[in-house]
Design an enzyme around this catalytic site. Sequence first.
Site, PDB file in Angstrom:
ATOM      1  N   HIS A  64     -30.958  18.196  -8.474  1.00 19.27           N
ATOM      2  CA  HIS A  64     -31.649  19.921  -7.737  1.00 19.27           C
ATOM      3  C   HIS A  64     -31.913  18.696  -6.356  1.00 19.27           C
ATOM      4  CE1 HIS A  64     -32.759  23.608  -5.716  1.00 19.27           C
ATOM      5  NE2 HIS A  64     -33.782  22.784  -5.634  1.00 19.27           N
ATOM      6  N   VAL A 120       7.511  20.311   4.239  1.00 15.41           N
ATOM      7  CA  VAL A 120       7.961  21.618   3.581  1.00 15.41           C
ATOM      8  C   VAL A 120       8.338  20.685   2.398  1.00 15.41           C
ATOM      9  CG1 VAL A 120       9.094  23.221   5.243  1.00 15.41           C
ATOM     10  CG2 VAL A 120      10.302  20.934   3.919  1.00 15.41           C
ATOM     11  N   GLY A 148       5.591  25.062   6.545  1.00 11.75           N
ATOM     12  CA  GLY A 148       5.187  24.830   5.688  1.00 11.75           C
ATOM     13  C   GLY A 148       3.565  24.224   5.232  1.00 11.75           C
ATOM     14  N   GLY A 185       0.685  -1.252   0.275  1.00 10.42           N
ATOM     15  CA  GLY A 185      -0.259   0.196  -0.089  1.00 10.42           C
ATOM     16  C   GLY A 185       0.744   1.420  -0.055  1.00 10.42           C
TER      17      GLY A 185
HETATM   18  P1  FAD Z   1       4.688   4.952  -2.775  1.00  8.26           P
HETATM   19  O1  FAD Z   1       3.303   5.095  -2.064  1.00  8.26           O
HETATM   20  O2  FAD Z   1       5.741   6.014  -2.130  1.00  8.26           O
HETATM   21  O3  FAD Z   1       5.127   3.511  -2.397  1.00  8.26           O
HETATM   22  C1  FAD Z   1       6.613   3.314  -2.657  1.00  8.26           C
HETATM   23  C2  FAD Z   1       7.103   1.831  -1.795  1.00  8.26           C
HETATM   24  O4  FAD Z   1       7.758   1.396  -2.283  1.00  8.26           O
HETATM   25  C3  FAD Z   1       6.859   2.245  -0.404  1.00  8.26           C
HETATM   26  O5  FAD Z   1       5.957   0.807   0.136  1.00  8.26           O
HETATM   27  C4  FAD Z   1       8.093   1.988   0.019  1.00  8.26           C
HETATM   28  O6  FAD Z   1       8.766   0.990   1.430  1.00  8.26           O
HETATM   29  C5  FAD Z   1       8.848   0.539  -1.009  1.00  8.26           C
HETATM   30  N1  FAD Z   1      10.185   0.694  -1.214  1.00  8.26           N
HETATM   31  C6  FAD Z   1      11.411   1.861  -1.134  1.00  8.26           C
HETATM   32  N2  FAD Z   1      12.219   1.696  -1.452  1.00  8.26           N
HETATM   33  C7  FAD Z   1      12.196  -0.163  -1.551  1.00  8.26           C
HETATM   34  C8  FAD Z   1      13.353  -0.939  -2.291  1.00  8.26           C
HETATM   35  N3  FAD Z   1      15.024  -1.027  -2.427  1.00  8.26           N
HETATM   36  N4  FAD Z   1      12.793  -2.607  -1.953  1.00  8.26           N
HETATM   37  C9  FAD Z   1      11.569  -2.588  -1.806  1.00  8.26           C
HETATM   38  N5  FAD Z   1      10.391  -1.492  -1.684  1.00  8.26           N
HETATM   39  C10 FAD Z   1      11.325  -0.869  -1.881  1.00  8.26           C
HETATM   40  N6  FAD Z   1      -1.679  11.433  -3.272  1.00  8.26           N
HETATM   41  C11 FAD Z   1      -3.324  11.891  -3.511  1.00  8.26           C
HETATM   42  O7  FAD Z   1      -3.306  11.607  -4.548  1.00  8.26           O
HETATM   43  N7  FAD Z   1      -4.070  11.680  -2.685  1.00  8.26           N
HETATM   44  C12 FAD Z   1      -3.934  12.439  -1.201  1.00  8.26           C
HETATM   45  O8  FAD Z   1      -4.825  12.523  -0.324  1.00  8.26           O
HETATM   46  C13 FAD Z   1      -3.051  12.027  -0.622  1.00  8.26           C
HETATM   47  N8  FAD Z   1      -2.030  12.350   0.758  1.00  8.26           N
HETATM   48  C14 FAD Z   1      -0.976  11.972   1.231  1.00  8.26           C
HETATM   49  C15 FAD Z   1      -0.689  12.258   2.182  1.00  8.26           C
HETATM   50  C16 FAD Z   1       0.683  12.684   3.415  1.00  8.26           C
HETATM   51  C17 FAD Z   1       0.401  12.716   4.864  1.00  8.26           C
HETATM   52  C18 FAD Z   1       0.867  12.105   2.318  1.00  8.26           C
HETATM   53  C19 FAD Z   1       2.467  12.257   2.589  1.00  8.26           C
HETATM   54  C20 FAD Z   1       0.940  11.465   1.141  1.00  8.26           C
HETATM   55  C21 FAD Z   1      -0.043  12.132   0.466  1.00  8.26           C
HETATM   56  N9  FAD Z   1      -0.258  11.253  -0.480  1.00  8.26           N
HETATM   57  C22 FAD Z   1      -1.863  11.902  -1.641  1.00  8.26           C
HETATM   58  C23 FAD Z   1       0.763  11.440  -2.090  1.00  8.26           C
HETATM   59  C24 FAD Z   1       0.640  10.588  -2.308  1.00  8.26           C
HETATM   60  O9  FAD Z   1       0.472   8.980  -0.565  1.00  8.26           O
HETATM   61  C25 FAD Z   1       1.754   9.471  -3.327  1.00  8.26           C
HETATM   62  O10 FAD Z   1       1.558  10.372  -4.462  1.00  8.26           O
HETATM   63  C26 FAD Z   1       1.644   8.354  -3.704  1.00  8.26           C
HETATM   64  O11 FAD Z   1       1.618   7.524  -2.043  1.00  8.26           O
HETATM   65  C27 FAD Z   1       3.154   7.546  -4.491  1.00  8.26           C
HETATM   66  O12 FAD Z   1       3.084   6.211  -4.529  1.00  8.26           O
HETATM   67  P2  FAD Z   1       4.074   5.131  -5.213  1.00  8.26           P
HETATM   68  O13 FAD Z   1       3.484   4.182  -5.644  1.00  8.26           O
HETATM   69  O14 FAD Z   1       4.495   6.377  -6.403  1.00  8.26           O
HETATM   70  O15 FAD Z   1       5.331   5.805  -3.602  1.00  8.26           O
HETATM   71  P1  NAD Z   2       3.989  21.024  -0.554  1.00  8.26           P
HETATM   72  O1  NAD Z   2       4.918  21.398  -1.831  1.00  8.26           O
HETATM   73  O2  NAD Z   2       2.584  20.939  -0.881  1.00  8.26           O
HETATM   74  O3  NAD Z   2       3.898  21.887   0.366  1.00  8.26           O
HETATM   75  C1  NAD Z   2       4.917  22.876   1.189  1.00  8.26           C
HETATM   76  C2  NAD Z   2       5.126  24.213   0.833  1.00  8.26           C
HETATM   77  O4  NAD Z   2       6.646  24.557   2.129  1.00  8.26           O
HETATM   78  C3  NAD Z   2       5.489  24.854   0.139  1.00  8.26           C
HETATM   79  O5  NAD Z   2       4.157  26.191  -0.001  1.00  8.26           O
HETATM   80  C4  NAD Z   2       6.522  25.577   0.690  1.00  8.26           C
HETATM   81  O6  NAD Z   2       6.937  27.523  -0.094  1.00  8.26           O
HETATM   82  C5  NAD Z   2       6.402  25.896   2.229  1.00  8.26           C
HETATM   83  N1  NAD Z   2       8.237  25.465   2.558  1.00  8.26           N
HETATM   84  C6  NAD Z   2       9.127  25.331   1.575  1.00  8.26           C
HETATM   85  N2  NAD Z   2      10.480  25.403   3.014  1.00  8.26           N
HETATM   86  C7  NAD Z   2      10.183  26.236   3.520  1.00  8.26           C
HETATM   87  C8  NAD Z   2      10.451  26.833   4.668  1.00  8.26           C
HETATM   88  N3  NAD Z   2      12.252  26.841   5.231  1.00  8.26           N
HETATM   89  N4  NAD Z   2      10.066  27.321   6.073  1.00  8.26           N
HETATM   90  C9  NAD Z   2       8.659  27.132   5.441  1.00  8.26           C
HETATM   91  N5  NAD Z   2       7.700  27.182   4.886  1.00  8.26           N
HETATM   92  C10 NAD Z   2       8.959  26.115   3.043  1.00  8.26           C
HETATM   93  O7  NAD Z   2       4.343  19.883   0.153  1.00  8.26           O
HETATM   94  P2  NAD Z   2       3.676  19.145   1.247  1.00  8.26           P
HETATM   95  O8  NAD Z   2       2.408  19.171   1.912  1.00  8.26           O
HETATM   96  O9  NAD Z   2       5.225  18.507   1.720  1.00  8.26           O
HETATM   97  O10 NAD Z   2       3.311  17.797   0.404  1.00  8.26           O
HETATM   98  C11 NAD Z   2       4.411  16.563  -0.362  1.00  8.26           C
HETATM   99  C12 NAD Z   2       3.550  16.168  -1.361  1.00  8.26           C
HETATM  100  O11 NAD Z   2       2.515  15.354  -1.186  1.00  8.26           O
HETATM  101  C13 NAD Z   2       2.642  16.926  -2.215  1.00  8.26           C
HETATM  102  O12 NAD Z   2       3.337  17.852  -3.321  1.00  8.26           O
HETATM  103  C14 NAD Z   2       1.790  16.792  -2.382  1.00  8.26           C
HETATM  104  O13 NAD Z   2       2.042  15.789  -4.553  1.00  8.26           O
HETATM  105  C15 NAD Z   2       1.619  14.935  -2.724  1.00  8.26           C
HETATM  106  N6  NAD Z   2       0.278  15.265  -1.425  1.00  8.26           N
HETATM  107  C16 NAD Z   2      -0.830  15.212  -1.657  1.00  8.26           C
HETATM  108  C17 NAD Z   2      -1.425  15.566  -0.782  1.00  8.26           C
HETATM  109  C18 NAD Z   2      -3.796  14.949  -1.354  1.00  8.26           C
HETATM  110  O14 NAD Z   2      -3.331  15.361  -2.667  1.00  8.26           O
HETATM  111  N7  NAD Z   2      -4.140  15.944  -0.827  1.00  8.26           N
HETATM  112  C19 NAD Z   2      -2.227  15.355   0.434  1.00  8.26           C
HETATM  113  C20 NAD Z   2      -1.299  15.176   0.861  1.00  8.26           C
HETATM  114  C21 NAD Z   2       0.480  15.722  -0.209  1.00  8.26           C
END
Ligand code: FAD
Ligand code: NAD
Length: 465
Positions: free
Chosen positions: A444, A271, A183, A40
Amino acid sequence: MPEITCKLLVIGAGPGGYTCAIRAGQLGIDTVIIEAEKPGGTCLNVGCIPSKAVIHAAHEYETIVAAAEGKSELGISSTKPSLDFAKTIAWKDGIIRRLNGGVAGLLKKAGVRLIAGHARFRDGKSIEVETQSGPQMIHAETVVIATGSEPVALLHMPLGGRVISSTEALALAEIPKKLVVVGGGYIGLELGTAFAKMGAAVTVVEAAPRILPQYDGELSAPVARRLSALGVSVLTSAKAKALVADGTALAIETADGQQTTLDADKFLVTVGRRPVTSGFGLEILDLDRSGPFIRIDDRCRTSMRGIYAIGDVTGEPMLAHRAMAQGEMVAEIVAGQRRAWDRVSIPAICFTDPEIVTVGLSPSESSGRGFDVKTDLFPFKANGRALTLEREDGFIRTVARADNHLLLGIQGVGVGIAELSAAFSLALEMGARLEDIAMTIHAHPTQSEAFHEAALKSLGHAIHF
Ligand code: FAD
Ligand code: NAD
């Protein structure tokens, strides 16, 4: 060392990797997927799903708190509720466990072999996996790198102690009394808002002149208003510098160049995220890069034959649904189908309060590409359903070519509008024009009528505005 062979080997079982493996299995490809943590990936375990669970719990709690404080205009009153955050986290973990099992089950059903362990390239066709029972060598015809991303830390405030990333924030034992969020982007505002609703005194420190700088000011303004109503202190054009006072306070530089400090129980650093490109022998392959990311073409091929890359490791937008769509496409290419990346848009949703939804081009991006556009918005304050749900701050906006009315982008901000993203994406993928939206009967009373009305308004005949 035991050795096995397969046709397709996927490194990382996040949304990109597991989707690729499942689709490959469905297509009869002999597939192995390797995952060092839990199936996942970031999304399911420490990202999308846990954050949305915590956001939902915070919303429920805040609604009852507001009623208890006599702020409900609906006439609802309540005694002051309490929140057992450990129980909230246990509930969230239960959802994750169910979904972990679900992904593992889907892989099995598709005939994919899931190997738990850390993968490391030995060469472009051979990967060594450190499993619990010792090392194992896998030889594959094709390899997909889906290693995802990890949080970026700030140089002078390394993670640890009071300094946490989203991963630790989603597993806290209790709500911090004072929380500083560094951030004001996606994660900072989604989680900062949730913790504020659950009772933390939250300060957001954002380096850019406004929060959510990736969106235009019209879209971020309702979010800023809500943060203010929730008592969140937002410092823009403010940079986090370093931890001081034995790590209990953060030195920041404000817009006017002044230095000041903020003390807190926790400092949540959000960030940005960086691709996972080290620690698994990738340097042996010397793949072309695009900045820190692995460079790919429109088929997710890297610069080495037989090696593909998908998801966060390949760049922006780092979103789960982009990773999944790439994974599906790569599996079909490996199966011999003619596929290339031809999607019109990748929707993005920021699950703040209110939510922001964007698909396609913004008004300024459209103009920047030389389009003469018609841009119109319909406010939720003129939408009956929004009023009945107390959701009147926000709007839906359409951006269409002025000459032929082809929709180039649709954006919105409003409570609960995440689900409208499907209608917006479909409209763009189907090449809809303003007239198509205008001629579609929208039920609606729904918030979706604001989409209909924005299109009507652009055609010069909105009914309810
Ligand atoms: P990942 O999900 O990062 O998966 C990579 C996997 O590879 C991991 O399980 C890791 O353990 C494994 N891995 C890495 N290296 C190795 C290795 N050498 N050997 C074996 N396994 C390995 N995106 C959205 O679209 N909607 C959201 O609401 C959203 N909310 C988010 C909230 C948060 C707090 C965060 C941090 C991210 C959020 N994202 C969201 C972003 C989303 O999680 C990522 O874009 C997505 O998980 C990327 O998928 P991926 O498959 O590229 O990598
Ligand atoms: P982000 O790029 O969305 O935001 C980072 C923020 O930190 C920016 O606004 C930047 O100006 C600020 N920043 C950078 N350096 C700073 C500093 N020294 N002091 C103060 N502010 C600073 O990054 P994130 O919130 O870490 O999320 C990472 C990625 O995860 C996103 O780009 C997105 O792709 C993914 N994500 C997606 C969702 C979603 O789809 N709902 C939710 C969470 C995360």
